[in-house]
Design an enzyme around this catalytic site. Structure first.
Site, PDB file in Angstrom:
ATOM      1  CB  VAL A 184      -0.975  -0.013   1.198  1.00  0.00           C
ATOM      2  CG1 VAL A 184      -1.752   1.290   1.286  1.00  0.00           C
ATOM      3  CG2 VAL A 184      -1.932  -1.195   1.084  1.00  0.00           C
ATOM      4  CE  LYS A 230      -7.257  -2.615   7.674  1.00  0.00           C
ATOM      5  NZ  LYS A 230      -6.813  -3.088   6.401  1.00  0.00           N
ATOM      6  N   GLY A 254      -1.488 -15.001  -3.249  1.00  0.00           N
ATOM      7  CA  GLY A 254      -1.220 -13.767  -2.496  1.00  0.00           C
ATOM      8  C   GLY A 254      -2.480 -13.089  -1.978  1.00  0.00           C
ATOM      9  CE  LYS A 313     -11.076  -4.200   6.196  1.00  0.00           C
ATOM     10  NZ  LYS A 313     -11.053  -5.200   5.133  1.00  0.00           N
TER      11      LYS A 313
END
Ligand code: HSE
Length: 426
Positions: free
Chosen positions: A14, A105, A187, A205
């Site tokens: 990310v 999160k 993955g 979440k």
């Protein structure tokens, strides 16, 4: 033009995606947002990884104090994940008055109150769009798009790994262990998949999303959680025959009598909008008293989808002087007097194995009647076998009644095993 400097903590999937979006869209944001956003620092112990992305050596650091004291850095992006060291790094940034954008999160759901307190002290921004449902702009929708509404329902497929596994089990009739192995090879699933498959990721979440939707703190320990590791291919097949698809759902409800929050596998009708959310895609379905039903759909993970959410927060932080914090008293616990419903209501799919003998079903039906559970459908599978599977669907009833009834059914002499209990939600 306003210049804004960003630091990225961690160049994993990310972090790298975020860096590339900021680098490749710099001129676009100058033109469309009127702000020049540059990456001024990255915290990364693997220097080669940073150099390979084209980041200047002088901007690479392995020292958080150096990053947060850099006068060119206005916004710190945390994409390390997990609680520590991410928490200490985020607090260090907030204490230095830098705004923070995070995709974390677990950190956010467990320590939101503490991070918000630190942010308020220095008037720093705290943004977390990327923490829930990756590239799907659900946080901004709840804060800035749905504020006119009393939200009563939030139902989501908010974990891509489990949705990928369940989609393949449904399409191929494959068992859980086989598909999990494939998901790990591709993955999608981690080597230790428990955060995803046992529902922890979705519970983090849901705690954040339902707090925002219902304007009250919904701590993680109030979220009922069950994962998909016990799901059997035959239940998916029987559900299919009955017109249902199995999904790992995150459900939040606020019907006036209290808040109900749960993550568990559930059957939904094949014509429900969430039934066609397949593979690693995510979606969130909301019910507001003014707008009615809306659904957001997209990729809940990955370098560019999650990077998209992060960069949208960076742009927001760079172009707004007002900082929005939670609309509710953001403590570690729920507000005193807040009621959470644990004996929730649902319909149920139940499969058990019984001896093929006269009178067994009458005994089972008697137990259900005793707990005021009404049966909608009952199917007996197999013929001429000593033990046969029996599948039934109930009308809406209370969770605790079903659990008590199943304990009694399991104890019947002619019942071999109670094999599955799956909620039927729509
Ligand atoms: N592991 C998550 C998923 C993505 O599979 O959806 C990050 O929360």
């Amino acid at each position: 033009m306003k210049n804004v400097g960003v630091a990225i903590l961690g160049l994993g999937v990310v972090g790298s995606g975020t860096y590339k979006i900021l680098r490749d869209h710099r001129e676009f944001y100058r033109q469309t947002q009127g702000v020049d956003i540059s990456v001024e620092s990255v915290l990364e112990i693997n220097k080669q990884k940073a150099l390979a992305l084209g980041i200047e050596e002088s901007k690479i650091s392995d020292n958080i104090a150096e990053v947060v004291s850099n006068p060119n850095v206005d916004i710190v992006v945390e994409v390390i994940g997990g609680v520590e060291p991410a928490k200490s790094f985020v607090l260090a940034a907030l204490h230095s008055g830098k705004s923070v954008v995070t995709s974390n999160k677990e950190l956010f759901c467990k320590y939101w109150h503490e991070l918000e307190r630190a942010a308020k002290r220095t008037n720093a921004g705290l943004y977390f769009e990327a923490s829930c449902v990756g590239g799907v702009p659900i946080i901004r929708t709840l804060i800035d798009g749905m504020q006119a509404n009393v939200i009563t329902d939030l139902t989501g497929i908010i974990n891509g790994t489990t949705n990928y596994i369940l989609t393949r089990m449904t399409r191929e009739g494959a068992d859980y262990a086989t598909v999990l192995k494939d998901a790990q090879a591709l993955g999608y699933a981690e080597a230790n998949p428990s955060a995803d498959v046992e529902g922890y990721d979705a519970a983090y979440k849901l705690s954040i999303l339902s707090s925002l939707a219902f304007h009250t703190k919904v701590p993680l320990d109030k979220v009922y959680r069950e994962g998909i590791s016990g799901i059997k291919a035959q239940d998916i097949a029987y559900g299919d025959e009955l017109g249902y698809v199995l999904k790992l759902l995150a459900i939040g409800k606020n019907g006036g009598k209290g808040v109900e929050v749960r993550v568990h596998p559930a059957f939904i009708r094949k014509d429900h909008p969430l039934a066609s959310v397949n593979d690693s895609f995510n979606a969130v379905y909301l019910k507001g008293d003014s707008v009615g039903d809306i659904m957001l759909y997209g990729r809940g993970a990955g370098d560019f989808p999650t990077g998209s959410a992060i960069v949208s927060d960076v742009i927001y932080a760079a172009t707004h002087n007002d900082v929005k914090y939670a609309t509710f008293k953001n403590g570690a616990q729920a507000e005193p007097g807040m009621k959470f419903i644990t004996d929730f209501r649902s319909r149920y799919y139940i499969r058990f194995t019984a001896k093929d003998k006269a009178g067994v079903l009458a005994k089972v039906a008697g137990i259900f009647a005793k707990y005021n559970i009404s049966i909608v459908d009952l199917i007996q599978k197999g013929e001429d076998c000593e033990n046969i599977p029996i599948i039934l669907i109930t009308h809406e009833t209370n969770e605790y009644s079903v659990r008590r009834a199943l304990d009694k059914i399991a104890a019947l002499e002619d019942v071999v095993s109670v094999d599955s209990m799956i909620r039927v939600e729509a």
